[in-house]
Write an enzyme that holds these catalytic residues in place. Structure first.
Site, PDB file in Angstrom:
ATOM      1  N   GLY A 267       0.689  -1.209  -0.225  1.00  0.00           N
ATOM      2  CA  GLY A 267      -0.017   0.118   0.042  1.00  0.00           C
ATOM      3  C   GLY A 267       0.942   1.317   0.144  1.00  0.00           C
ATOM      4  O   GLY A 267       1.044   1.815   0.767  1.00  0.00           O
TER       5      GLY A 267
ATOM      6  N   SER B 287       1.352   3.663  -3.373  1.00  0.00           N
ATOM      7  CA  SER B 287       0.652   4.562  -4.324  1.00  0.00           C
ATOM      8  C   SER B 287      -0.448   5.066  -3.875  1.00  0.00           C
ATOM      9  O   SER B 287      -1.463   4.251  -2.951  1.00  0.00           O
ATOM     10  CB  SER B 287       0.482   3.910  -5.672  1.00  0.00           C
ATOM     11  OG  SER B 287       1.573   3.499  -6.039  1.00  0.00           O
TER      12      SER B 287
ATOM     13  N   SER C  79      -1.737  -4.090  -5.978  1.00  0.00           N
ATOM     14  CA  SER C  79      -1.834  -5.484  -6.605  1.00  0.00           C
ATOM     15  C   SER C  79      -2.048  -6.737  -5.726  1.00  0.00           C
ATOM     16  O   SER C  79      -1.757  -6.596  -4.665  1.00  0.00           O
ATOM     17  CB  SER C  79      -0.608  -5.870  -7.209  1.00  0.00           C
ATOM     18  OG  SER C  79      -0.127  -4.986  -8.295  1.00  0.00           O
TER      19      SER C  79
ATOM     20  N   GLU D 211      12.768  -5.534  -4.817  1.00  0.00           N
ATOM     21  CA  GLU D 211      11.528  -6.017  -5.852  1.00  0.00           C
ATOM     22  C   GLU D 211      12.296  -5.635  -7.153  1.00  0.00           C
ATOM     23  O   GLU D 211      12.349  -6.620  -8.049  1.00  0.00           O
ATOM     24  CB  GLU D 211      10.444  -5.247  -5.568  1.00  0.00           C
ATOM     25  CG  GLU D 211       9.407  -5.730  -6.706  1.00  0.00           C
ATOM     26  CD  GLU D 211       8.055  -4.530  -6.549  1.00  0.00           C
ATOM     27  OE1 GLU D 211       7.088  -5.229  -6.848  1.00  0.00           O
ATOM     28  OE2 GLU D 211       8.408  -3.407  -6.306  1.00  0.00           O
TER      29      GLU D 211
ATOM     30  N   GLU E 251      10.315   6.417 -17.078  1.00  0.00           N
ATOM     31  CA  GLU E 251      10.894   7.840 -17.199  1.00  0.00           C
ATOM     32  C   GLU E 251      11.582   8.054 -15.700  1.00  0.00           C
ATOM     33  O   GLU E 251      12.585   8.811 -15.858  1.00  0.00           O
ATOM     34  CB  GLU E 251       9.518   8.890 -17.218  1.00  0.00           C
ATOM     35  CG  GLU E 251       8.999   8.667 -18.701  1.00  0.00           C
ATOM     36  CD  GLU E 251       8.034   7.686 -18.834  1.00  0.00           C
ATOM     37  OE1 GLU E 251       7.571   6.979 -17.934  1.00  0.00           O
ATOM     38  OE2 GLU E 251       7.664   7.384 -20.242  1.00  0.00           O
TER      39      GLU E 251
HETATM   40  C1  LIG Z   1       0.177  -3.148 -12.941  1.00  0.00           C
HETATM   41  C2  LIG Z   1       0.518  -2.367 -11.902  1.00  0.00           C
HETATM   42  C3  LIG Z   1       0.548  -2.692 -10.544  1.00  0.00           C
HETATM   43  C4  LIG Z   1       0.859  -1.829  -9.522  1.00  0.00           C
HETATM   44  N1  LIG Z   1       1.079  -2.441  -8.425  1.00  0.00           N
HETATM   45  C5  LIG Z   1       1.027  -1.784  -7.291  1.00  0.00           C
HETATM   46  C6  LIG Z   1       1.169  -2.109  -5.697  1.00  0.00           C
HETATM   47  O1  LIG Z   1       0.967  -3.115  -5.684  1.00  0.00           O
HETATM   48  N2  LIG Z   1       1.302  -1.078  -4.851  1.00  0.00           N
HETATM   49  C7  LIG Z   1       1.543   0.141  -5.116  1.00  0.00           C
HETATM   50  O2  LIG Z   1       1.537   0.920  -4.094  1.00  0.00           O
HETATM   51  N3  LIG Z   1       1.606   0.662  -6.394  1.00  0.00           N
HETATM   52  C8  LIG Z   1       1.373  -0.282  -7.512  1.00  0.00           C
HETATM   53  N4  LIG Z   1       1.156   0.316  -8.609  1.00  0.00           N
HETATM   54  C9  LIG Z   1       1.371   1.907  -8.784  1.00  0.00           C
HETATM   55  C10 LIG Z   1       2.869   2.110  -9.553  1.00  0.00           C
HETATM   56  O3  LIG Z   1       3.866   2.138  -8.643  1.00  0.00           O
HETATM   57  C11 LIG Z   1       2.390   3.544 -10.173  1.00  0.00           C
HETATM   58  O4  LIG Z   1       1.636   3.599 -11.254  1.00  0.00           O
HETATM   59  C12 LIG Z   1       3.702   4.132 -10.640  1.00  0.00           C
HETATM   60  O5  LIG Z   1       4.637   4.314  -9.568  1.00  0.00           O
HETATM   61  C13 LIG Z   1       3.435   5.493 -11.278  1.00  0.00           C
HETATM   62  O6  LIG Z   1       2.619   6.414 -10.540  1.00  0.00           O
HETATM   63  P1  LIG Z   1       1.288   7.024 -10.995  1.00  0.00           P
HETATM   64  O7  LIG Z   1       0.536   5.801 -11.714  1.00  0.00           O
HETATM   65  O8  LIG Z   1       0.762   7.725  -9.912  1.00  0.00           O
HETATM   66  O9  LIG Z   1       1.691   7.839 -12.293  1.00  0.00           O
HETATM   67  P2  LIG Z   1       2.395   9.509 -12.217  1.00  0.00           P
HETATM   68  O10 LIG Z   1       3.394   9.447 -11.200  1.00  0.00           O
HETATM   69  O11 LIG Z   1       1.374  10.261 -12.289  1.00  0.00           O
HETATM   70  O12 LIG Z   1       3.078   9.562 -13.698  1.00  0.00           O
HETATM   71  C14 LIG Z   1       2.391   9.665 -14.725  1.00  0.00           C
HETATM   72  C15 LIG Z   1       3.489   9.819 -16.009  1.00  0.00           C
HETATM   73  O13 LIG Z   1       4.158  11.091 -15.780  1.00  0.00           O
HETATM   74  C16 LIG Z   1       5.628  10.431 -15.776  1.00  0.00           C
HETATM   75  N5  LIG Z   1       6.309  11.281 -14.628  1.00  0.00           N
HETATM   76  C17 LIG Z   1       5.992  11.166 -13.392  1.00  0.00           C
HETATM   77  N6  LIG Z   1       7.113  11.849 -12.716  1.00  0.00           N
HETATM   78  C18 LIG Z   1       8.086  12.174 -13.702  1.00  0.00           C
HETATM   79  C19 LIG Z   1       9.245  13.048 -13.873  1.00  0.00           C
HETATM   80  N7  LIG Z   1       9.820  13.540 -12.336  1.00  0.00           N
HETATM   81  N8  LIG Z   1      10.078  12.954 -14.839  1.00  0.00           N
HETATM   82  C20 LIG Z   1       9.607  12.384 -15.904  1.00  0.00           C
HETATM   83  N9  LIG Z   1       8.238  11.884 -16.040  1.00  0.00           N
HETATM   84  C21 LIG Z   1       7.626  11.796 -14.989  1.00  0.00           C
HETATM   85  C22 LIG Z   1       5.449   8.986 -15.443  1.00  0.00           C
HETATM   86  O14 LIG Z   1       6.578   8.215 -15.935  1.00  0.00           O
HETATM   87  C23 LIG Z   1       4.093   8.635 -16.056  1.00  0.00           C
HETATM   88  O15 LIG Z   1       4.452   8.380 -17.623  1.00  0.00           O
HETATM   89  C24 LIG Z   1       1.059  -0.511  -9.719  1.00  0.00           C
HETATM   90  C25 LIG Z   1       0.887  -0.024 -10.931  1.00  0.00           C
HETATM   91  C26 LIG Z   1       0.639  -0.899 -12.013  1.00  0.00           C
HETATM   92  C27 LIG Z   1       0.624  -0.154 -13.526  1.00  0.00           C
END
Ligand SMILES: Cc1cc2nc3c(=O)[nH]c(=O)nc-3n(C[C@H](O)[C@H](O)[C@H](O)COP(=O)(O)OP(=O)(O)OC[C@H]3O[C@@H](n4cnc5c(N)ncnc54)[C@H](O)[C@@H]3O)c2cc1C
Length: 397
Positions: free
Chosen positions: A131, A133, A165, A248, A381
């Site tokens: 937990g 994100s 997840s 991980e 990224e």
């Molecule tokens: C299949 C799957 C399983 C997951 N499982 C878990 C889980 O079990 N537990 C958990 O806590 N989370 C989980 N996640 C969440 C995952 O860790 C986040 O999706 C990831 O860290 C990206 O965060 P966000 O989705 O908020 O995207 P954002 O952070 O909002 O990013 C959106 C876009 O902006 C880009 N971006 C953001 N910041 C920057 C920067 N500084 N420079 C350049 N580009 C940037 C990113 O690369 C992305 O393309 C999971 C995600 C997926 C897809």
């Protein structure tokens, strides 16, 4: 570089091979890629496989024997991934428990937490989720807003998590929350072991691209977490979670290589069949080139993984290798699955059970599910930013 295995490592491989011959993994049924489902056959197969491995004592190969592990090293883990890959087993359902929660507790947990939780993970009795994100806090994780405020002999937790997840299967969650809202962003966070059956916890499934309830939202309303479930010290959460994510990412290269090797073999076999049926000159040369390029890149991934292990075994680990492997392996996986779908052409749309399906819909399933591999556990990224700053010394983007 010496790629030869020691006699003890070869004995380990032989023991595993013999066990796998007697105990093959359960078959993974590729779901029909349409609509939402409350069922998650992949998850059931995953849990069954974890229990099967637990019975054979193949989980936690490098964990200390006192918690049920085998006290072995990284080479045995590499052999493990190498040997199981051709069976195309279900995803290892215990990945979060084994790859993140266990190593976190081994490093930061109290003696009581280790005794209580580690043997249950290795027996596949507990499934854990992460937990971290939140809506609005993914890449910038330290901006998270879920609070765990000290109260009496514990913490009162309020907030919301997302993309968790396997939360639907999990009994426990490694939670990152803000325990001191007055402290600086990275310093006021704590890591808690959250029992998902506590009052105030609500888990709502989220369906992924193929319609599986792969992840969930967690709503936490006045959840009271006892003090003994705090990992490390209050305010140490950021250090703990970064250690967890590194653990991980370290596993990625071996597991990913095994999976991609099998996908590559399948794509080559299919390409041979298709090309064999066409007259000379008809077969698209660009596909041949891309297949060859993926083949080369896969070998680079393998060699780069071996180089990292060698460096680590010689006491010179390179922490940035995990980011390189994560970017390279996940993007290669996406290219390879795009090519597999392209090779199958319209037949890629035929799903499980359809007569004309070349692979029961596997290529399109992988094409869709691998879209997330460049996001999960730190996006490409963000990994590139890490490498740009720490490996190349470039200024922050
Ligand atoms: C299949 C799957 C399983 C997951 N499982 C878990 C889980 O079990 N537990 C958990 O806590 N989370 C989980 N996640 C969440 C995952 O860790 C986040 O999706 C990831 O860290 C990206 O965060 P966000 O989705 O908020 O995207 P954002 O952070 O909002 O990013 C959106 C876009 O902006 C880009 N971006 C953001 N910041 C920057 C920067 N500084 N420079 C350049 N580009 C940037 C990113 O690369 C992305 O393309 C999971 C995600 C997926 C897809």
């Amino acid at each position: 570089m010496d790629f030869a295995f020691t006699p003890a490592e070869e004995r380990f491989r032989a023991e595993l091979r013999a066990w796998l011959a007697e105990n093959p993994p359960p078959e993974v049924v590729v779901p029909t890629v349409n609509g939402r489902s409350s069922e998650h056959p992949a998850a059931e197969a995953m849990l069954a496989w974890a229990r099967q491995l637990a019975r054979g004592r193949w989980l936690g190969l490098n964990w200390p024997a006192e918690y049920g592990g085998r006290g072995l090293g990284v080479i045995e883990q590499l052999i493990f991934y190498d040997e199981i890959a051709p069976f195309e087993p279900p995803q290892l359902g215990q990945m979060v428990s084994l790859g993140v929660v266990g190593p976190t507790l081994l490093r930061f947990g109290s003696a009581e937490q280790k005794r209580r939780f580690l043997p249950r993970i290795l027996a596949a009795e507990d499934v854990w989720c992460l937990g971290f994100s939140e809506p609005g806090s993914g890449s910038d994780l330290a901006s998270l807003r879920t609070v765990a405020l000290p109260e009496g002999d514990g913490f009162r937790v309020n907030g919301q998590k997302i993309w968790t997840s396997h939360a639907m299967l999990a009994g426990w969650c490694l939670l990152l929350a803000r325990s001191d809202p007055r402290a600086a962003k990275h310093h006021g966070l704590s890591a808690l072991l959250l029992d998902l059956s506590l009052p105030g916890v609500e888990v709502r499934p989220i369906h992924n691209l193929v319609g599986e309830p792969h992840f969930a939202q967690l709503f936490l309303n006045d959840v009271v977490v006892p003090r003994e479930c705090l990992v490390g010290a209050p305010g140490q959460g950021w250090t703990i979670v970064n250690g967890a994510l590194e653990a991980e990412r370290d596993l990625w290269v071996f597991e990913m290589y095994g999976e991609l090797r099998v996908a590559m073999q399948r794509a080559i076999a299919y390409a041979r069949r298709v090309a064999g049926g066409e007259s000379p000159g008809q077969w698209d040369a660009s596909r041949r080139d891309r297949l060859m390029q993926s083949f080369i890149e896969l070998e680079i991934l393998r060699l780069s993984g071996l180089r990292s292990i060698t460096a680590a075994l010689r006491g010179r680990p390179s922490p940035l290798d995990a980011s390189r492997h994560k970017i390279f392996g996940s993007e290669l996986g996406q290219r390879l699955s795009s090519l597999a779908v392209e090779l199958e052409g319209p037949f890629a749309l035929c799903v499980h059970g359809e007569r004309r399906s070349p692979d029961h819909g596997l290529a399109s399933y992988q094409y869709l599910t691998r879209r997330s591999s460049t996001l999960i556990s730190g996006t490409s990224e963000v990994q590139r930013n890490i490498l740009a700053q720490r490996a190349l010394g470039l200024p922050r983007g």
